[in-house]
Design a protein around this motif. Structure first.
Motif, PDB file in Angstrom:
ATOM      1  N   MET A 116       1.148  -1.318  -0.228  1.00 64.04           N
ATOM      2  CA  MET A 116       0.133   0.153   0.018  1.00 64.04           C
ATOM      3  C   MET A 116       0.889   1.142  -0.050  1.00 64.04           C
ATOM      4  O   MET A 116       2.022   0.937   0.477  1.00 64.04           O
ATOM      5  CB  MET A 116      -0.619   0.029   1.716  1.00 64.04           C
ATOM      6  CG  MET A 116      -1.687  -0.928   1.427  1.00 64.04           C
ATOM      7  SD  MET A 116      -3.250  -1.259   2.450  1.00 64.04           S
ATOM      8  CE  MET A 116      -4.163   0.008   1.983  1.00 64.04           C
ATOM      9  N   PRO A 117       0.064   2.127  -0.572  1.00 66.66           N
ATOM     10  CA  PRO A 117       0.661   4.005  -0.261  1.00 66.66           C
ATOM     11  C   PRO A 117       0.697   4.641   0.716  1.00 66.66           C
ATOM     12  O   PRO A 117      -0.032   3.851   1.666  1.00 66.66           O
ATOM     13  CB  PRO A 117       0.253   4.520  -1.487  1.00 66.66           C
ATOM     14  CG  PRO A 117      -1.667   3.752  -1.525  1.00 66.66           C
ATOM     15  CD  PRO A 117      -0.754   2.291  -1.546  1.00 66.66           C
ATOM     16  N   MET A 118       1.447   5.603   1.086  1.00 67.14           N
ATOM     17  CA  MET A 118       1.487   6.430   1.831  1.00 67.14           C
ATOM     18  C   MET A 118      -0.308   6.564   2.438  1.00 67.14           C
ATOM     19  O   MET A 118       0.006   7.752   2.365  1.00 67.14           O
ATOM     20  CB  MET A 118       2.462   7.459   2.365  1.00 67.14           C
ATOM     21  CG  MET A 118       4.113   7.008   2.163  1.00 67.14           C
ATOM     22  SD  MET A 118       4.226   6.565   3.954  1.00 67.14           S
ATOM     23  CE  MET A 118       4.041   7.834   5.041  1.00 67.14           C
ATOM     24  N   ILE A 119      -0.714   5.840   2.989  1.00 67.56           N
ATOM     25  CA  ILE A 119      -2.525   5.759   3.249  1.00 67.56           C
ATOM     26  C   ILE A 119      -2.666   5.844   4.820  1.00 67.56           C
ATOM     27  O   ILE A 119      -1.928   5.213   4.845  1.00 67.56           O
ATOM     28  CB  ILE A 119      -3.327   5.682   2.370  1.00 67.56           C
ATOM     29  CG1 ILE A 119      -3.055   4.422   2.267  1.00 67.56           C
ATOM     30  CG2 ILE A 119      -3.116   6.616   0.994  1.00 67.56           C
ATOM     31  CD1 ILE A 119      -4.632   3.980   1.163  1.00 67.56           C
ATOM     32  N   PRO A 120      -3.635   6.546   5.399  1.00 67.23           N
ATOM     33  CA  PRO A 120      -3.703   5.925   6.596  1.00 67.23           C
ATOM     34  C   PRO A 120      -4.027   4.920   7.362  1.00 67.23           C
ATOM     35  O   PRO A 120      -3.996   3.398   8.199  1.00 67.23           O
ATOM     36  CB  PRO A 120      -5.213   6.623   7.292  1.00 67.23           C
ATOM     37  CG  PRO A 120      -4.884   7.733   6.365  1.00 67.23           C
ATOM     38  CD  PRO A 120      -4.162   7.502   5.812  1.00 67.23           C
ATOM     39  N   ALA A 279       9.310  11.678   7.559  1.00 66.89           N
ATOM     40  CA  ALA A 279       8.728  12.043   5.881  1.00 66.89           C
ATOM     41  C   ALA A 279       9.947  10.381   5.413  1.00 66.89           C
ATOM     42  O   ALA A 279      10.998  10.450   5.114  1.00 66.89           O
ATOM     43  CB  ALA A 279       9.383  12.848   5.755  1.00 66.89           C
ATOM     44  N   SER A 280       8.966   9.159   5.794  1.00 70.95           N
ATOM     45  CA  SER A 280       9.911   7.910   4.953  1.00 70.95           C
ATOM     46  C   SER A 280       8.140   6.944   4.435  1.00 70.95           C
ATOM     47  O   SER A 280       7.261   7.952   4.489  1.00 70.95           O
ATOM     48  CB  SER A 280      10.742   7.278   6.068  1.00 70.95           C
ATOM     49  OG  SER A 280      10.866   5.513   5.169  1.00 70.95           O
ATOM     50  N   ASP A 281       8.509   5.795   4.148  1.00 74.99           N
ATOM     51  CA  ASP A 281       7.416   5.288   3.888  1.00 74.99           C
ATOM     52  C   ASP A 281       7.220   3.735   4.253  1.00 74.99           C
ATOM     53  O   ASP A 281       8.214   3.220   4.783  1.00 74.99           O
ATOM     54  CB  ASP A 281       8.296   4.789   2.099  1.00 74.99           C
ATOM     55  CG  ASP A 281       6.809   4.365   1.390  1.00 74.99           C
ATOM     56  OD1 ASP A 281       6.131   4.886   0.760  1.00 74.99           O
ATOM     57  OD2 ASP A 281       5.951   2.978   1.432  1.00 74.99           O
ATOM     58  N   SER A 289       9.010   1.602  11.853  1.00 68.17           N
ATOM     59  CA  SER A 289       9.452   1.806  13.777  1.00 68.17           C
ATOM     60  C   SER A 289       8.863   3.500  13.546  1.00 68.17           C
ATOM     61  O   SER A 289       8.681   3.528  14.663  1.00 68.17           O
ATOM     62  CB  SER A 289      10.889   2.130  14.015  1.00 68.17           C
ATOM     63  OG  SER A 289      11.514   0.526  13.748  1.00 68.17           O
ATOM     64  N   TYR A 290       9.176   4.435  12.560  1.00 66.58           N
ATOM     65  CA  TYR A 290       8.837   5.690  13.476  1.00 66.58           C
ATOM     66  C   TYR A 290       7.245   6.323  12.844  1.00 66.58           C
ATOM     67  O   TYR A 290       7.307   7.986  12.764  1.00 66.58           O
ATOM     68  CB  TYR A 290      10.054   6.271  13.413  1.00 66.58           C
ATOM     69  CG  TYR A 290      10.853   6.009  14.625  1.00 66.58           C
ATOM     70  CD1 TYR A 290      10.699   5.815  15.626  1.00 66.58           C
ATOM     71  CD2 TYR A 290      12.436   5.289  14.123  1.00 66.58           C
ATOM     72  CE1 TYR A 290      11.419   5.500  16.657  1.00 66.58           C
ATOM     73  CE2 TYR A 290      13.035   4.636  15.093  1.00 66.58           C
ATOM     74  CZ  TYR A 290      12.532   4.811  16.593  1.00 66.58           C
ATOM     75  OH  TYR A 290      13.066   4.110  17.238  1.00 66.58           O
ATOM     76  N   ILE A 291       7.253   5.487  11.335  1.00 70.72           N
ATOM     77  CA  ILE A 291       5.668   6.217  11.109  1.00 70.72           C
ATOM     78  C   ILE A 291       4.130   5.511  11.697  1.00 70.72           C
ATOM     79  O   ILE A 291       3.724   6.656  12.435  1.00 70.72           O
ATOM     80  CB  ILE A 291       5.101   5.923   9.654  1.00 70.72           C
ATOM     81  CG1 ILE A 291       6.237   7.320   8.534  1.00 70.72           C
ATOM     82  CG2 ILE A 291       3.968   6.032   9.276  1.00 70.72           C
ATOM     83  CD1 ILE A 291       6.348   6.810   7.066  1.00 70.72           C
TER      84      ILE A 291
END
Ligand code: COA
Ligand code: AMP
Length: 629
Positions: A116-120, A279-281, A289-291
């Motif tokens: 999946m892309p960067m969506i919640p 600001a990663s993916d 780990s961090y998003i």
């Protein structure tokens, strides 16, 4: 407390240090001990505890009265969308998605691939798996169908959760045809696929296999969190090794929770409720780990950003997001800052936003060059902290422990080892070298909580890749030095891994793809220094005898082949044809010498070279490509 005191406390009693850190986690059954030694270099953390990652990342914050706090901010300049999801909403959404997975037969221990892309919804998918003890494996959207197929065959997922499309500047990435092709290519077939239909592109569903995200969840009962053992795999994340077969890094539940929660306070210096933005993916370890996990476990608000540092719409996007959402800690890759700096060298755009709430910038993923650090510090007016880690470790090996003590920043160094890591610089025989001397960077076993306990279905490869070279140590694959103050400097990889725009790639995997071209007899791929991306891959092809096709056609075909087999993320755009490759007398290709020539560095003729004239042709080919100046 000082850094030195904290590190000494860990050194003196690691068991007590980590048991104390474990008290910040909600356990269904508290662990009776931190470390279990499984013999033969294998270790586990908090193995006899019972807990649930989703409970710690979501439910416990709601139960503590923080249900109305925003958990996820979705900011998507590519779709002109902004959305907020509170912890209360997140709990309900994840519980229902988990219920739908359970209703279709996904249980504890089953694997689920997320593409999946960067969506919640990507984070919700990860958390829904964690809620029922399913083991997710997220695959980055910039990989091609073949890479997805390799991961399907290794992880053998019961289900795949995907989106219909991702949005890259200037083009839509059609995930669904990539997914269909991957399932076709793979030997293992998932029971079902769930497709999140994006309004930018609604995909055709395969009858009997695919179900849409909304239909999937119609009328299902939300489910509670399933307690799992501390050593239950939370996820598998594939990363590049020396061959085309990626390594499935396993992360265990207990250590992951304890370590990430520890880092949020001690490294990133944020309190629950603060806004944290990486600001990663989600396809990379930084995204895991961090998003997703770190900020949520710690009760922060995390930002899901669907955009690029430049061009969405301009080089001020980062500063706009920091200002709009009052970001306190910001994590990005040096490449991203170099891209911004190239478009806005005087930092004018940063001045047009109020970023006074920003406390520090964190950089990782590749070497941070001092120029970029100094540029960012000057224009953002906050400490810019380089820290060094790997997919394998899941959190920083070396950092400036900003939440404990701000150590002097030495640009070019990711500072000092974190508790849990005894980092030694070793010579070829495995002996520690003197300060200031270059060597292989190794970490004394056991690795701390949150790091990889093994590779998925590949214990022998795990030992071979990481444990066998230096007995008693984990081999990082990085080379570097330690200075008199104990600061580390990460200089280069010791293997065939290169780092392109903060993305870890295998030159060995690219060589396998080039070698598959019908006209290619032999090939080599090297990582050449690049002012923006850090490194970029360059290929050298030796053609089969008698092949008299136009070289430019063959080069265009191999470029397309890498894009098709590995994906656009490989950024493989440059190759040339040569008569022969430089080799040692035993037949080993002299890639290191080729890199030195390409980068214009000083180099010595290797004593073991078979044919010294082979380097002349490489040098002129590189000059023709604009390198070797
Ligand atoms: N899905 C599909 N394709 C993707 C993708 C994704 N999630 N991410 C990148 N790609 C594609 C790009 O569209 C590009 O395709 P193209 O060849 O058709 O142009 C290709 O992969 C290479 O991407 P990239 O190297 O990222 O180049 P770019 O020109 O799109 O962007 C930068 C350049 C510097 C802005 C970008 O590389 C960047 O932001 N880098 C930082 C990366 C980062 O944060 N890494 C964190 C890892 S911790
Ligand atoms: P990945 O597994 O994708 O996170 O890539 C890990 C590799 O990226 C490391 O082994 C290093 O080679 C490189 N790397 C990551 N962070 C840094 C850093 N701060 N400085 C230098 N290299 C880094």
């Amino acid at each position: 407390m000082t850094y030195a005191a904290m590190y000494a406390r860990w050194q003196k009693n690691p068991e007590a240090f980590w048991m104390e850190a474990a008290e910040t986690i909600a356990w269904d059954r508290a662990p009776t001990k931190a470390l279990s030694d499984k013999d033969d270099g294998l270790y586990e953390w908090f193995a006899d505890g019972m807990t649930n990652t989703c409970y710690n990342a979501v439910d416990r914050h709601v139960e503590a009265g923080r249900g109305a706090q925003v958990a996820i901010i979705y900011d998507s300049p590519v779709t002109h969308t902004k959305r907020e999801i509170t912890y209360g909403e997140l709990r309900n959404r994840v519980a229902t998605l988990a219920g739908a997975l359970r209703a279709k037969g996904v249980e504890k221990g089953d694997r689920v691939i997320i593409y999946m892309p960067m969506i919640p919804e990507a984070l919700e998918a990860m958390l829904a798996c964690a809620r029922i003890g399913a083991v997710h494996s997220v695959v980055f959207g910039g990989f091609a169908a073949n890479e997805l197929a390799v991961r399907i065959d290794d992880a053998k997922p019961k289900a795949i959760l995907a989106a219909s499309a991702g949005i890259e500047p200037g083009r839509t990435v059609h995930y669904k045809p990539l997914l269909d092709a991957a399932v076709e290519l793979a030997t293992h077939k998932p029971d079902f696929c769930v497709i999140f239909q994006r309004e930018q592109q609604v995909a055709q569903l395969v009858d009997g296999r695919d179900v849409s995200w909304n239909d999937f969840q119609q009328g299902v009962q939300p489910v509670a969190c399933v307690p799992v053992e501390g050593n239950h795999p939370a996820y598998i994340l594939y990363t590049s090794g020396t061959t085309g077969q990626p390594k499935g890094v396993i992360r265990h539940t207990g250590g992951h929770l304890v370590a990430l929660n520890w880092t949020m306070r001690h490294i990133y210096n944020v309190k629950p409720g603060d806004v944290f933005w990486a600001a990663s993916d989600v396809g990379w370890v930084v995204g895991h780990s961090y998003i997703c996990y770190g900020p949520l476990i710690h009760g922060n608000t995390t930002v899901v950003f669907e955009g690029k540092p430049v061009g969405t719409p301009d080089a001020g996007t980062f500063w706009r997001v920091i200002s709009d959402h009052k970001v306190k800690a910001f994590f990005t890759a040096p490449t991203a800052l170099r891209a911004v700096k190239r478009e806005d060298p005087e930092g004018d755009l940063a001045k047009t936003y109020d970023i006074s709430g920003l406390q520090a910038v964190y950089l990782a993923g590749e070497r941070a060059d001092p120029d970029t650090i100094e540029w960012a510090q000057k224009h953002l007016n906050v400490p810019v902290i380089d820290h060094w880690w790997q997919t394998e470790t899941g959190w920083a090996i070396a950092a400036n422990p900003f939440g404990v003590e701000e150590l002097p920043i030495k640009p070019g160094s990711p500072a000092v080892p974190m508790p849990g890591y005894q980092v030694d610089i070793l010579d070829d025989a495995g002996h520690p070298v003197a300060a200031g001397t270059l060597g292989a960077i190794a970490i004394k076993l056991p690795l701390p909580p949150g790091t990889l306990p093994n590779l998925w279905n590949a214990t022998a490869r795990f030992k071979d890749s990481y444990l066998n070279t230096f007995p008693g140590y984990y081999e990082t694959g990085d080379a570097g030095i330690k200075d008199e103050d104990g600061y580390l400097y990460i200089m280069a990889r010791t293997d065939d891994v290169i780092n392109v725009a903060g993305h870890r790639l295998s030159t060995g995997a690219m060589e396998e793809v080039l070698a598959g071209h019908a006209d290619v007899a032999e090939c080599a791929v090297i990582g050449v220094s690049d002012a923006l991306r850090g490194q970029i891959p360059v290929g050298f092809l030796c053609l089969n005898a008698g092949c008299n096709r136009d070289h430019s056609d063959i080069v265009a075909e191999v470029v397309e082949r890498v894009r098709d087999k590995i994906g656009p993320v490989a950024a493989f755009k440059t190759a040339c044809v040569v008569d022969r490759l430089p080799k040692t007398r035993s037949g080993k290709i002299l890639r290191g010498t080729m890199v030195s020539i390409a980068d214009g560095a000083t180099w010595n003729m290797p004593a073991t070279i078979d044919d010294p004239t082979s380097l002349d042709q490489i040098t002129s080919a590189l000059k023709g490509l604009g390198y070797a100046k």
